[in-house]
Design a protein around this motif. Structure first.
Motif, PDB file in Angstrom:
ATOM      1  N   HIS A   1       7.464  60.876  53.049  1.00  0.00           N
ATOM      2  CA  HIS A   1       7.636  59.575  53.691  1.00  0.00           C
ATOM      3  C   HIS A   1       6.901  59.491  55.021  1.00  0.00           C
ATOM      4  CE1 HIS A   1      11.152  62.204  54.069  1.00  0.00           C
ATOM      5  NE2 HIS A   1      11.394  61.705  55.283  1.00  0.00           N
TER       6      HIS A   1
ATOM      7  N   THR B   1       3.174  57.576  61.364  1.00  0.00           N
ATOM      8  CA  THR B   1       3.801  58.856  61.698  1.00  0.00           C
ATOM      9  C   THR B   1       3.102  59.965  60.914  1.00  0.00           C
ATOM     10  OG1 THR B   1       5.484  58.561  59.988  1.00  0.00           O
ATOM     11  CG2 THR B   1       6.071  57.856  62.222  1.00  0.00           C
TER      12      THR B   1
ATOM     13  N   TRP C   1      19.957  61.492  57.996  1.00  0.00           N
ATOM     14  CA  TRP C   1      19.610  62.476  56.977  1.00  0.00           C
ATOM     15  C   TRP C   1      20.466  63.729  57.143  1.00  0.00           C
ATOM     16  CZ3 TRP C   1      16.844  61.467  61.382  1.00  0.00           C
ATOM     17  CH2 TRP C   1      16.535  62.545  62.214  1.00  0.00           C
TER      18      TRP C   1
ATOM     19  N   GLY D   1       4.268  62.143  58.912  1.00  0.00           N
ATOM     20  CA  GLY D   1       4.733  62.127  57.517  1.00  0.00           C
ATOM     21  C   GLY D   1       5.151  63.505  57.056  1.00  0.00           C
TER      22      GLY D   1
HETATM   23  C1  PAN Z   1      12.331  60.675  60.727  1.00  0.00           C
HETATM   24  C2  PAN Z   1      10.930  61.146  61.146  1.00  0.00           C
HETATM   25  C3  PAN Z   1      10.278  60.257  62.221  1.00  0.00           C
HETATM   26  C4  PAN Z   1       8.902  60.764  62.676  1.00  0.00           C
HETATM   27  O1  PAN Z   1      13.243  60.883  61.758  1.00  0.00           O
HETATM   28  O2  PAN Z   1      10.996  62.491  61.558  1.00  0.00           O
HETATM   29  O3  PAN Z   1      10.108  58.962  61.716  1.00  0.00           O
HETATM   30  O4  PAN Z   1       8.081  61.074  61.589  1.00  0.00           O
HETATM   31  P1  PAN Z   1       7.434  62.532  61.444  1.00  0.00           P
HETATM   32  O5  PAN Z   1       8.574  63.507  61.556  1.00  0.00           O
HETATM   33  O6  PAN Z   1       6.830  62.525  60.082  1.00  0.00           O
HETATM   34  O7  PAN Z   1       6.455  62.682  62.565  1.00  0.00           O
HETATM   35  C5  PAN Z   1      12.687  61.437  59.466  1.00  0.00           C
HETATM   36  O8  PAN Z   1      12.150  61.137  58.440  1.00  0.00           O
HETATM   37  N1  PAN Z   1      13.527  62.475  59.552  1.00  0.00           N
HETATM   38  O9  PAN Z   1      13.831  63.184  58.456  1.00  0.00           O
END
Ligand code: PAN
Ligand code: ZN
Length: 182
Positions: A136, A85, A152, A87
């Motif tokens: 992350h 991802t 979250w 991140g």
């Molecule tokens: C997750 C992330 C999801 C995609 O829902 O948003 O895994 O990763 P990116 O947003 O880094 O592309 C999360 O951590 N939300 O806070």
């Protein structure tokens, strides 16, 4: 009293809330290509790398609201580097997050603001607490779809620029069938 059949209404495994799939974004290889060490120009830039389903329970985001998400990552590699991802770190670093493994195998890369990084293995039923002060990123290291649920605070915000300026010092590759972190 009305009894609601839960699966018909909310199905976290398939990104369904209130009876409807809630896909928020779909990342194609072309959207994230430059983040890879060796962008594979020969590959189809339209191939789907990952999808994010997201639901915010409140109409108006306020302190205390929670968001729920599902990340679906396809078993793809780009020049031997596993699908990851983008991140981020949360805009409000007092906001942590829970991740939980639902399907497939992967890694949760974590990095503190000094640039120290480490990884936790994700598998079905694993639970991971992400401190708000940690960047992350998810990596699909398996040959199946990786599904990871998350929860979250809705006001956390996503700071992608910080990770672009402070890239993760770890990349994860498939070498001779093995998972190698470099
Ligand atoms: C997750 C992330 C999801 C995609 O829902 O948003 O895994 O990763 P990116 O947003 O880094 O592309 C999360 O951590 N939300 O806070
Ligand atoms: Zn997050």
């Amino acid at each position: 009293m009305m009894i609601i059949e839960p699966k018909a209404v909310h199905d976290f495994y398939n990104g369904v809330m209130e009876g409807k799939p809630v896909m928020k974004s779909r990342k194609l290889l072309k959207d994230i290509l430059t983040a890879y060490e060796n962008p594979d120009k020969g590959e189809d830039p339209e191939r789907v790398m990952y999808e994010v389903y997201c639901y915010e329970a409140e109409d108006k985001i306020q302190q205390g609201s929670l968001s729920w998400g599902l990340t679906v990552m396809y078993p793809e590699c780009v020049n031997g580097e596993f699908n990851f991802t983008r991140g981020h770190i949360h805009q409000d670093t007092s906001c942590g997050e829970f991740y939980f493994g639902l399907a497939g195998e992967g890694l949760l890369l974590l990095m503190d603001i000094e640039g120290n990084a480490w990884a936790e293995k994700i598998s079905p039923n694993s639970l991971h607490y992400v401190n708000g002060k940690l960047a992350h990123r998810l990596v699909n290291t398996g040959d199946q779809v990786l599904k990871v649920g998350a929860c979250w605070p809705s006001n956390a915000g996503h700071n992608y620029e910080w990770v672009e300026k402070h890239p993760f010092p770890v990349r994860v590759y498939k070498k001779n069938g093995e998972i190698v972190c470099i």
